[in-house]
Write a protein that holds these residues in place. Structure first.
Motif, PDB file in Angstrom:
ATOM      1  N   LEU A 202      22.074 -66.314   6.867  1.00 61.02           N
ATOM      2  CA  LEU A 202      20.999 -65.796   6.026  1.00 61.02           C
ATOM      3  C   LEU A 202      21.326 -65.852   4.539  1.00 61.02           C
ATOM      4  CD1 LEU A 202      19.746 -62.848   8.239  1.00 61.02           C
ATOM      5  CD2 LEU A 202      18.837 -65.185   8.061  1.00 61.02           C
ATOM      6  N   ASP A 203      22.625 -65.862   4.183  1.00 61.64           N
ATOM      7  CA  ASP A 203      22.950 -66.000   2.758  1.00 61.64           C
ATOM      8  C   ASP A 203      23.151 -67.456   2.354  1.00 61.64           C
ATOM      9  OD1 ASP A 203      25.635 -66.819   3.168  1.00 61.64           O
ATOM     10  OD2 ASP A 203      26.484 -64.895   2.566  1.00 61.64           O
ATOM     11  N   GLY A 204      22.947 -68.372   3.328  1.00 63.11           N
ATOM     12  CA  GLY A 204      23.016 -69.790   3.030  1.00 63.11           C
ATOM     13  C   GLY A 204      24.405 -70.395   3.108  1.00 63.11           C
TER      14      GLY A 204
ATOM     15  N   SER B   2      25.724 -73.507   7.628  1.00 60.97           N
ATOM     16  CA  SER B   2      24.697 -74.532   7.822  1.00 60.97           C
ATOM     17  C   SER B   2      24.270 -74.610   9.283  1.00 60.97           C
ATOM     18  CB  SER B   2      25.244 -75.893   7.394  1.00 60.97           C
ATOM     19  OG  SER B   2      24.306 -76.907   7.683  1.00 60.97           O
TER      20      SER B   2
ATOM     21  N   ALA C 200      14.651 -63.960  11.710  1.00 62.85           N
ATOM     22  CA  ALA C 200      15.142 -64.277  10.366  1.00 62.85           C
ATOM     23  C   ALA C 200      15.890 -65.610  10.375  1.00 62.85           C
ATOM     24  CB  ALA C 200      16.040 -63.154   9.853  1.00 62.85           C
ATOM     25  N   ILE C 201      16.698 -65.840  11.411  1.00 61.19           N
ATOM     26  CA  ILE C 201      17.418 -67.107  11.523  1.00 61.19           C
ATOM     27  C   ILE C 201      16.444 -68.258  11.734  1.00 61.19           C
ATOM     28  CG2 ILE C 201      19.044 -68.432  12.943  1.00 61.19           C
ATOM     29  CD1 ILE C 201      20.449 -65.706  13.443  1.00 61.19           C
TER      30      ILE C 201
ATOM     31  N   GLN D 149      13.365 -68.517  10.759  1.00 59.87           N
ATOM     32  CA  GLN D 149      12.714 -68.806   9.482  1.00 59.87           C
ATOM     33  C   GLN D 149      13.645 -69.571   8.551  1.00 59.87           C
ATOM     34  OE1 GLN D 149      11.492 -64.888   8.286  1.00 59.87           O
ATOM     35  NE2 GLN D 149       9.550 -65.023   9.400  1.00 59.87           N
ATOM     36  N   TYR D 150      14.894 -69.171   8.508  1.00 61.85           N
ATOM     37  CA  TYR D 150      15.874 -69.877   7.680  1.00 61.85           C
ATOM     38  C   TYR D 150      16.046 -71.319   8.174  1.00 61.85           C
ATOM     39  CZ  TYR D 150      20.079 -71.229   5.315  1.00 61.85           C
ATOM     40  OH  TYR D 150      20.980 -71.918   4.553  1.00 61.85           O
ATOM     41  N   TYR D 151      16.178 -71.480   9.466  1.00 60.20           N
ATOM     42  CA  TYR D 151      16.380 -72.805  10.073  1.00 60.20           C
ATOM     43  C   TYR D 151      15.219 -73.739   9.747  1.00 60.20           C
ATOM     44  CZ  TYR D 151      16.923 -76.366  13.727  1.00 60.20           C
ATOM     45  OH  TYR D 151      17.037 -77.541  14.400  1.00 60.20           O
TER      46      TYR D 151
ATOM     47  N   ARG E  44      13.451 -73.762   7.162  1.00 58.90           N
ATOM     48  CA  ARG E  44      13.488 -74.151   5.752  1.00 58.90           C
ATOM     49  C   ARG E  44      14.674 -75.057   5.407  1.00 58.90           C
ATOM     50  NH1 ARG E  44      13.120 -68.486   4.929  1.00 58.90           N
ATOM     51  NH2 ARG E  44      15.255 -68.592   4.168  1.00 58.90           N
ATOM     52  N   GLU E  45      15.783 -74.931   6.172  1.00 62.67           N
ATOM     53  CA  GLU E  45      17.013 -75.643   5.847  1.00 62.67           C
ATOM     54  C   GLU E  45      16.907 -77.124   6.149  1.00 62.67           C
ATOM     55  OE1 GLU E  45      20.576 -75.068   8.232  1.00 62.67           O
ATOM     56  OE2 GLU E  45      21.738 -74.905   6.397  1.00 62.67           O
TER      57      GLU E  45
END
Length: 115
Positions: A70-72, A75, A102-103, A105-107, A109-110
């Motif tokens: 979540l803090d980037g 990877s 939350a993961i 959503q992050y995935y 975007r990554e």
């Protein structure tokens, strides 16, 4: 974000992949910069093996990994989609739906690949 693996990162990687002797990606020749991509791509034989390897982690290790994601710092770009599904289910079961969402959503975007 590329990082140098900490002692804790290496401990987590070696707990989930005891056969890990080095920290260099066989494909790129560079050092591992994350935990989950090498676990998924170099050590786990398939999604079920990946799940079994995740089961070796305790909740503190899992929370730590989620925080890195979540803090980037961690990877997910090179982790195969079927392994991401396993990871999301695992996080949902152990840490709850909010962490898994939350993961996800992050995935989504990554992009890119940082082993």
């Amino acid at each position: 974000m590329a990082r140098i693996l900490s002692e804790r990162d290496v401990t987590i990687l070696k707990r989930s992949a005891p056969e890990c002797l080095g920290l260099v990606c066989a494909g790129s020749g560079g050092p591992y910069r994350s935990i989950l991509p090498p676990l998924a791509n170099h050590y786990a034989t398939d999604a079920e093996d990946f799940r079994k390897r995740l089961e070796r982690l305790n909740d503190d290790d899992l929370r730590y990994l989620v925080g890195l994601i979540l803090d980037g710092s961690e990877s997910l770009g090179c982790v195969p989609p079927e392994h991401i599904e396993v990871f999301l289910t695992f996080v949902d079961d152990r840490l709850g739906r909010d962490a898994a969402l939350a993961i996800l959503q992050y995935y989504e975007r990554e992009d890119g690949c940082a082993r």
